[in-house]
Design a protein around this motif. Structure first.
Motif, mmCIF file in Angstrom:
data_model
loop_
_atom_site.group_PDB
_atom_site.id
_atom_site.type_symbol
_atom_site.label_atom_id
_atom_site.label_comp_id
_atom_site.label_asym_id
_atom_site.label_seq_id
_atom_site.Cartn_x
_atom_site.Cartn_y
_atom_site.Cartn_z
ATOM 1 N N ASN A 102 -0.696 0.829 20.439
ATOM 2 C CA ASN A 102 -0.140 0.008 19.370
ATOM 3 C C ASN A 102 -0.466 0.596 18.009
ATOM 4 O OD1 ASN A 102 -0.327 -2.188 17.273
ATOM 5 N ND2 ASN A 102 0.513 -3.430 18.934
ATOM 6 N N ALA A 103 -1.732 1.024 17.842
ATOM 7 C CA ALA A 103 -2.184 1.532 16.546
ATOM 8 C C ALA A 103 -1.390 2.757 16.098
ATOM 9 C CB ALA A 103 -3.674 1.876 16.622
ATOM 10 N N VAL A 104 -0.988 3.582 17.047
ATOM 11 C CA VAL A 104 -0.289 4.828 16.710
ATOM 12 C C VAL A 104 1.230 4.667 16.744
ATOM 13 C CG1 VAL A 104 0.118 7.225 17.416
ATOM 14 C CG2 VAL A 104 -2.196 6.256 17.540
ATOM 15 N N LEU A 105 1.753 4.039 17.788
ATOM 16 C CA LEU A 105 3.191 4.098 18.043
ATOM 17 C C LEU A 105 4.010 3.133 17.197
ATOM 18 C CD1 LEU A 105 3.237 4.571 21.927
ATOM 19 C CD2 LEU A 105 3.497 6.289 20.125
ATOM 20 N N VAL A 106 3.451 1.976 16.813
ATOM 21 C CA VAL A 106 4.217 1.052 15.979
ATOM 22 C C VAL A 106 4.599 1.725 14.658
ATOM 23 C CG1 VAL A 106 4.105 -1.078 14.629
ATOM 24 C CG2 VAL A 106 3.344 -1.076 17.000
ATOM 25 N N GLY A 107 3.634 2.370 14.025
ATOM 26 C CA GLY A 107 3.915 3.062 12.769
ATOM 27 C C GLY A 107 4.895 4.199 12.935
ATOM 28 N N LEU A 108 4.747 4.949 14.025
ATOM 29 C CA LEU A 108 5.662 6.065 14.290
ATOM 30 C C LEU A 108 7.091 5.567 14.431
ATOM 31 C CD1 LEU A 108 6.179 9.048 15.040
ATOM 32 C CD2 LEU A 108 5.641 8.437 17.409
ATOM 33 N N PHE A 109 7.294 4.517 15.211
ATOM 34 C CA PHE A 109 8.648 4.014 15.420
ATOM 35 C C PHE A 109 9.181 3.258 14.205
ATOM 36 C CE2 PHE A 109 7.808 5.082 19.816
ATOM 37 C CZ PHE A 109 9.054 5.540 20.240
ATOM 38 N N ALA A 110 8.302 2.733 13.383
ATOM 39 C CA ALA A 110 8.764 2.123 12.133
ATOM 40 C C ALA A 110 9.412 3.175 11.243
ATOM 41 C CB ALA A 110 7.596 1.463 11.408
ATOM 42 N N ASP A 111 8.785 4.333 11.139
ATOM 43 C CA ASP A 111 9.360 5.404 10.319
ATOM 44 C C ASP A 111 10.654 5.940 10.932
ATOM 45 O OD1 ASP A 111 7.555 5.308 8.267
ATOM 46 O OD2 ASP A 111 6.342 6.996 8.952
ATOM 47 N N VAL A 123 0.838 -1.209 0.000
ATOM 48 C CA VAL A 123 0.000 0.000 0.000
ATOM 49 C C VAL A 123 0.867 1.252 0.000
ATOM 50 C CG1 VAL A 123 -1.684 1.335 1.321
ATOM 51 C CG2 VAL A 123 -1.951 -1.145 1.123
ATOM 52 N N ALA A 124 1.949 1.234 0.808
ATOM 53 C CA ALA A 124 2.847 2.386 0.859
ATOM 54 C C ALA A 124 3.462 2.664 -0.509
ATOM 55 C CB ALA A 124 3.947 2.151 1.897
ATOM 56 N N GLY A 125 3.870 1.596 -1.200
ATOM 57 C CA GLY A 125 4.465 1.771 -2.522
ATOM 58 C C GLY A 125 3.487 2.334 -3.533
ATOM 59 N N ARG A 126 2.219 1.986 -3.406
ATOM 60 C CA ARG A 126 1.203 2.455 -4.362
ATOM 61 C C ARG A 126 0.711 3.856 -4.061
ATOM 62 N NH1 ARG A 126 -0.180 -0.915 -8.887
ATOM 63 N NH2 ARG A 126 0.756 -2.957 -8.414
ATOM 64 N N THR A 127 0.744 4.246 -2.791
ATOM 65 C CA THR A 127 0.169 5.546 -2.406
ATOM 66 C C THR A 127 1.214 6.641 -2.231
ATOM 67 O OG1 THR A 127 0.304 5.004 -0.042
ATOM 68 C CG2 THR A 127 -1.731 4.400 -1.220
ATOM 69 N N GLY A 128 2.462 6.262 -2.029
ATOM 70 C CA GLY A 128 3.487 7.246 -1.759
ATOM 71 C C GLY A 128 3.571 7.647 -0.298
ATOM 72 N N LEU A 129 2.729 7.076 0.552
ATOM 73 C CA LEU A 129 2.794 7.339 1.985
ATOM 74 C C LEU A 129 3.937 6.542 2.600
ATOM 75 C CD1 LEU A 129 -1.018 7.032 2.835
ATOM 76 C CD2 LEU A 129 0.295 9.150 2.591
ATOM 77 N N SER A 130 4.438 6.995 3.733
ATOM 78 C CA SER A 130 5.447 6.212 4.436
ATOM 79 C C SER A 130 4.786 4.957 4.994
ATOM 80 C CB SER A 130 6.065 7.023 5.580
ATOM 81 O OG SER A 130 5.145 7.147 6.657
ATOM 82 N N ILE A 131 5.583 3.919 5.209
ATOM 83 C CA ILE A 131 4.996 2.678 5.709
ATOM 84 C C ILE A 131 4.435 2.869 7.112
ATOM 85 C CG2 ILE A 131 7.108 1.710 6.698
ATOM 86 C CD1 ILE A 131 6.093 -1.030 5.466
ATOM 87 N N GLY A 132 5.067 3.752 7.898
ATOM 88 C CA GLY A 132 4.543 4.021 9.230
ATOM 89 C C GLY A 132 3.164 4.633 9.198
ATOM 90 N N VAL A 133 2.952 5.571 8.304
ATOM 91 C CA VAL A 133 1.633 6.193 8.161
ATOM 92 C C VAL A 133 0.608 5.152 7.712
ATOM 93 C CG1 VAL A 133 0.287 7.874 6.821
ATOM 94 C CG2 VAL A 133 2.521 8.508 7.759
ATOM 95 N N VAL A 134 1.014 4.271 6.785
ATOM 96 C CA VAL A 134 0.105 3.218 6.322
ATOM 97 C C VAL A 134 -0.256 2.283 7.475
ATOM 98 C CG1 VAL A 134 -0.098 1.182 4.834
ATOM 99 C CG2 VAL A 134 0.887 3.298 3.939
ATOM 100 N N VAL A 135 0.731 1.905 8.303
ATOM 101 C CA VAL A 135 0.461 1.045 9.456
ATOM 102 C C VAL A 135 -0.584 1.686 10.368
ATOM 103 C CG1 VAL A 135 1.450 0.098 11.583
ATOM 104 C CG2 VAL A 135 2.683 -0.153 9.420
#
Length: 215
Positions: free
Chosen positions: A77-86, A40-52
């Motif tokens: 979990n819903a917010v912080l996993v994506g934040l720390f992934a980025d 999804v990140a690759g198709r939308t241009g969003l960062s993977i953290g934002v997609v998560v």
């Protein structure tokens, strides 16, 4: 005890996000949900953290017909996993040689197992995706294993179609993460009596059955 639980929760979700970044930088394949996130990140241009983060809240909407209630840990979990992934992706370089990739993959699996045991053991509620699996199993009468397999086959297929990375790391994760979490969970599991006392006796904050995917 509440301080310990909060420390475990926040440490766990932070490490989970960093482990996701390590999987991506290893370049050897991701777990099914993260194949989907990457696609999804690759198709939308969003960062993977934002997609998560976005996918986490969309999955939480599916909890409504399942009559599944999120806990405090679910929302963290819903917010912080994506934040720390980025954050992890900004700090961890990609490896071009196989030795570095294998080492990073092994470290990612180990860190992911520790992270999962930490936040599940804190008993603040399951992650959005695990709650979907357990809620579907409860409402349909299917086993958790059948519910998990059905969901992850679908997201893996869609993620692969969108361009997500499927490889040896996908297989290694599937085989290793369940036994690893099962081994580590007793070390980090907060006794139920302490969790009930800290949450006003609300059983919705209890930890779920350990699953091979705990995001």
């Amino acid at each position: 005890m509440l301080t310990r639980r909060l420390l475990q929760l926040f440490t766990g979700v932070a490490m989970y996000g960093i482990s996701l970044a390590m999987f991506i930088r290893a370049g050897l394949g991701l777990d099914p949900w993260d194949v989907f996130h990457q696609g999804v990140a690759g198709r939308t241009g969003l960062s993977i953290g934002v997609v998560v983060i976005i996918v986490s809240f969309l999955v939480l909407l599916l909890w409504i017909p399942l009559r599944q209630w999120p806990g405090f840990g679910t929302l963290c979990n819903a917010v912080l996993v994506g934040l720390f992934a980025d954050i992890g992706l900004a700090l961890i370089p990609a490896f071009s040689h196989l030795g570095g990739q294998v080492g990073l993959l092994a470290g990612a699996v180990l860190l992911n197992g520790i992270a999962s045991a930490c936040y599940i053991g804190a008993r603040f509620g399951p992650g959005a995706r695990d709650g979907l699996m357990t809620g579907l199993a409860r409402r349909t009468g299917w086993s958790v294993r059948v519910s998990r397999t059905l969901i992850e086959v679908v997201v893996l297929a869609v993620g692969w179609f969108l361009g997500g990375s499927v490889g040896v790391g996908t297989v290694v994760y599937a085989l290793a993460i369940g036994p690893l979490v099962q081994l580590l969970l007793p070390v980090f599991m907060v006794p139920a009596a302490h969790a009930d006392a800290g949450s006003g006796g609300d059983s919705r904050s209890a930890a779920p059955e350990p699953l091979a995917s705990t995001n």
